[in-house]
Design an enzyme around this catalytic site. Structure first.
Site, PDB file in Angstrom:
ATOM      1  N   HIS A   1       0.837  -1.204   0.000  1.00 54.70           N
ATOM      2  CA  HIS A   1       0.000   0.000   0.000  1.00 54.70           C
ATOM      3  C   HIS A   1       0.865   1.244   0.000  1.00 54.70           C
ATOM      4  CE1 HIS A   1       0.929  -0.150   4.250  1.00 54.70           C
ATOM      5  NE2 HIS A   1       0.446   1.065   4.385  1.00 54.70           N
TER       6      HIS A   1
ATOM      7  N   LYS B   1       9.421  -2.822   3.500  1.00 51.81           N
ATOM      8  CA  LYS B   1      10.542  -2.620   4.418  1.00 51.81           C
ATOM      9  C   LYS B   1      10.508  -3.657   5.525  1.00 51.81           C
ATOM     10  CE  LYS B   1      13.993  -0.012   5.668  1.00 51.81           C
ATOM     11  NZ  LYS B   1      14.751  -1.287   5.872  1.00 51.81           N
TER      12      LYS B   1
ATOM     13  N   LYS C   1       3.497  -1.907  11.954  1.00 48.17           N
ATOM     14  CA  LYS C   1       4.494  -1.104  12.662  1.00 48.17           C
ATOM     15  C   LYS C   1       4.752   0.213  11.923  1.00 48.17           C
ATOM     16  CE  LYS C   1       7.929  -3.727  13.914  1.00 48.17           C
ATOM     17  NZ  LYS C   1       9.221  -4.440  14.043  1.00 48.17           N
TER      18      LYS C   1
ATOM     19  N   LYS D   1       9.722  -8.837   5.033  1.00 47.51           N
ATOM     20  CA  LYS D   1      10.667  -9.502   5.933  1.00 47.51           C
ATOM     21  C   LYS D   1      11.382 -10.596   5.167  1.00 47.51           C
ATOM     22  CE  LYS D   1      11.737  -9.279  10.382  1.00 47.51           C
ATOM     23  NZ  LYS D   1      11.485  -8.123  11.244  1.00 47.51           N
TER      24      LYS D   1
ATOM     25  N   SER E   1      15.720   3.512  10.175  1.00 47.11           N
ATOM     26  CA  SER E   1      15.964   3.016   8.813  1.00 47.11           C
ATOM     27  C   SER E   1      15.362   3.981   7.789  1.00 47.11           C
ATOM     28  CB  SER E   1      15.305   1.650   8.617  1.00 47.11           C
ATOM     29  OG  SER E   1      16.131   0.631   9.117  1.00 47.11           O
TER      30      SER E   1
HETATM   31  N1  GLU Z   1      14.287  -5.767  11.859  1.00 49.51           N
HETATM   32  C1  GLU Z   1      13.784  -4.566  12.442  1.00 49.51           C
HETATM   33  C2  GLU Z   1      12.317  -4.744  12.799  1.00 49.51           C
HETATM   34  O1  GLU Z   1      11.849  -5.825  13.002  1.00 49.51           O
HETATM   35  C3  GLU Z   1      14.089  -3.338  11.598  1.00 49.51           C
HETATM   36  C4  GLU Z   1      13.496  -3.324  10.233  1.00 49.51           C
HETATM   37  C5  GLU Z   1      13.956  -2.165   9.353  1.00 49.51           C
HETATM   38  O2  GLU Z   1      14.724  -1.349   9.790  1.00 49.51           O
HETATM   39  O3  GLU Z   1      13.535  -2.158   8.197  1.00 49.51           O
HETATM   40  O4  GLU Z   1      11.593  -3.793  12.956  1.00 49.51           O
END
Ligand code: GLU
Length: 473
Positions: free
Chosen positions: A67, A72, A96, A108, A364
């Site tokens: 979306h 990320k 998140k 992921k 990030s």
């Molecule tokens: N692995 C981290 C998380 O679970 C960071 C992910 C990121 O920075 O894209 O939020």
């Protein structure tokens, strides 16, 4: 942990989602679209090990939602990696990012290996081959999908990824934005390493500064003197412990694979870290008591419990024995839906992962913006601000006939550098997100817990964005 055969992490996420969806006004179709994982890429590739043998590696990248672009989320290296887990973690990334207003979809990745069993050269080959596979399928890129560190990975792996990507995409001016969590010398941003732990601290501090919330829990306002237990001494646990200790809280217990240690006067995470490095274990730390099992730490009497390792560590079985007043989910998915029900009954406040550990992805986002703008934060305004502050201060001193102390002078004149700006952007983000979720909860007292309030907030944002995209006229 996730080796528990009957436990589906993705199903847990779906259950929490459904619980919250009832408090929203969206059509079932929209909710189904939000919940679904859009693309699941499972791959196998061979790697020649140092001993000459060939091993077939199992790996994944899941894009839960587009979306917003890019997708990320981190890449994890663990024996426990499986499709269900990566799908769950990708979903959590969508929610998140929505909660902290970071304009990304969720993704992921995971490689099913125990990184401790491989040499650095083997790990480099695995990471580079994984990246090449992602490039081949168009599953990585600054505008497509941007990985980051997660459990078992760090800046070193990210620098292998960006190097592989850039060499396969010659001339791509924004190549550095294909991955975040890079070393600063490779396009990383200052402040990324401690970001998740610092975000956990900012989020919990904000909760502890809410008088009504503290009153309900029977706690005093503020984090000072609070008794904290941290499970996991990796990057997230280590930094969470550090920021709590620096703010005057007492980290009374720390837990790792090999066991847990307890000292009611407080532990120093750096000393424990060094002790573990020297002896191979956190146990037998001078002045501390060993606990029989690492999971015993989760059941200690304390004010704040920070699970900062893996999913499914507090579940229906051990939740009734948890004595903490506040649980701060620094890991992804440490508490199951069954545990949530127990917390509601016991009046324990569980501050949910999907926003509390968003510090990593928030910074990030800052790193990605830095990469796209090709300029370090603070470069344009630091000197200007310092000159202006010097001028203002000298005017004040002249007009009042008084001088400030040397340390005050240094503090007032200081123009923000990259570190300052990243920390302050993160603080702002975590405070706002905490307040937003609490407001959703206050607006609807039927909502049973903070996780559900966080999901409601996330669902509303993602659904609005889908609606605005015109996918659901
Ligand atoms: N692995 C981290 C998380 O679970 C960071 C992910 C990121 O920075 O894209 O939020």
């Amino acid at each position: 942990m996730s080796s528990n055969q009957h436990y589906s992490f993705f199903h847990s996420v779906e259950r929490s989602f459904d619980k919250a969806a009832k408090f929203t006004k969206w059509d079932l179709g929209i909710l189904e679209q939000i919940k679904a994982c859009n693309s699941v890429y499972q791959m196998r590739f061979p790697v020649k090990l140092d001993n000459g043998k060939i091993e077939v590696i199992e790996a994944y990248r899941v894009q839960h939602s587009q979306h917003k672009s890019p997708c990320k989320g981190g890449i994890r290296f663990s024996d426990e990696v499986n499709q269900d887990e990566v799908m769950a973690l990708a979903s959590l990334m969508t929610y998140k990012c929505a909660i902290v207003n970071v304009p990304f979809g969720g993704g992921k990745g995971g490689i099913k290996i125990n990184p401790k069993k491989y040499s650095t050269y083997e790990l480099e080959k695995i990471t580079r081959r994984y990246t090449a596979e992602l490039v081949k399928k168009n599953f990585i890129g600054p505008g497509i999908d941007v990985p980051a560190p997660d459990y078992g990975t760090g800046p070193r792996e990210m620098s292998w990824i960006v190097d592989t990507y850039a060499s396969l995409k010659p001339g791509e001016i924004d190549a550095a934005g294909c991955v975040t969590g890079k070393p600063v010398t490779q396009g990383g941003v200052r402040g990324r390493t401690e970001a998740t732990g610092l975000g956990v601290f900012f989020g919990i501090r904000e909760v502890c500064n809410m008088p009504d919330v503290m009153q309900k829990l029977g706690l005093t306002i503020g984090v000072e003197n609070k008794k904290v237990v941290v499970q996991g001494l990796g990057n997230v646990g280590y930094h969470s412990a550090k920021f709590f200790r620096e703010a005057g809280a007492k980290v009374i217990a720390l837990a790792e694979y090999e066991g847990a240690i307890f000292n009611e006067n407080g532990l120093n995470e750096e000393e424990v870290f060094q002790h573990r490095k020297a002896t191979g274990s956190i146990l037998n730390f001078p002045g501390a008591t060993n606990l029989a099992k690492n999971s015993d730490a989760l059941e200690l009497a304390c004010d704040i419990l920070i699970p900062a390792a893996l999913e499914n560590v507090i579940n229906g079985e051990n939740a009734p024995r948890v004595q903490a007043k506040i649980i701060g989910e620094a890991a992804n998915g440490p508490c199951t839906p069954e545990a949530d029900e127990v917390f509601i009954k016991k009046g324990i406040l569980c501050v949910p992962d999907m926003y509390l550990n968003a510090g990593g992805v928030t910074v990030s986002y800052f790193e990605w913006l830095k990469n796209l703008s090709h300029v370090r934060y603070g470069r344009m305004e630091k000197r200007f601000t310092e000159n202006m502050n010097t001028h203002i201060l000298s005017q004040i001193e002249e007009l009042t006939g008084k001088n400030v102390t040397e340390s005050e002078r240094k503090f007032i004149m200081h123009g923000p550098d990259e570190h300052d700006l990243v920390h302050s952007g993160l603080e702002e983000t975590m405070i706002n997100a905490t307040r937003e979720i609490m407001d959703v909860w206050k607006d609807n007292p039927e909502i049973p817990d903070m996780r559900t309030a966080a999901y409601v907030s996330a669902i509303n944002k993602v659904a609005t964005s889908y609606a605005e995209l015109g996918i659901f006229p």
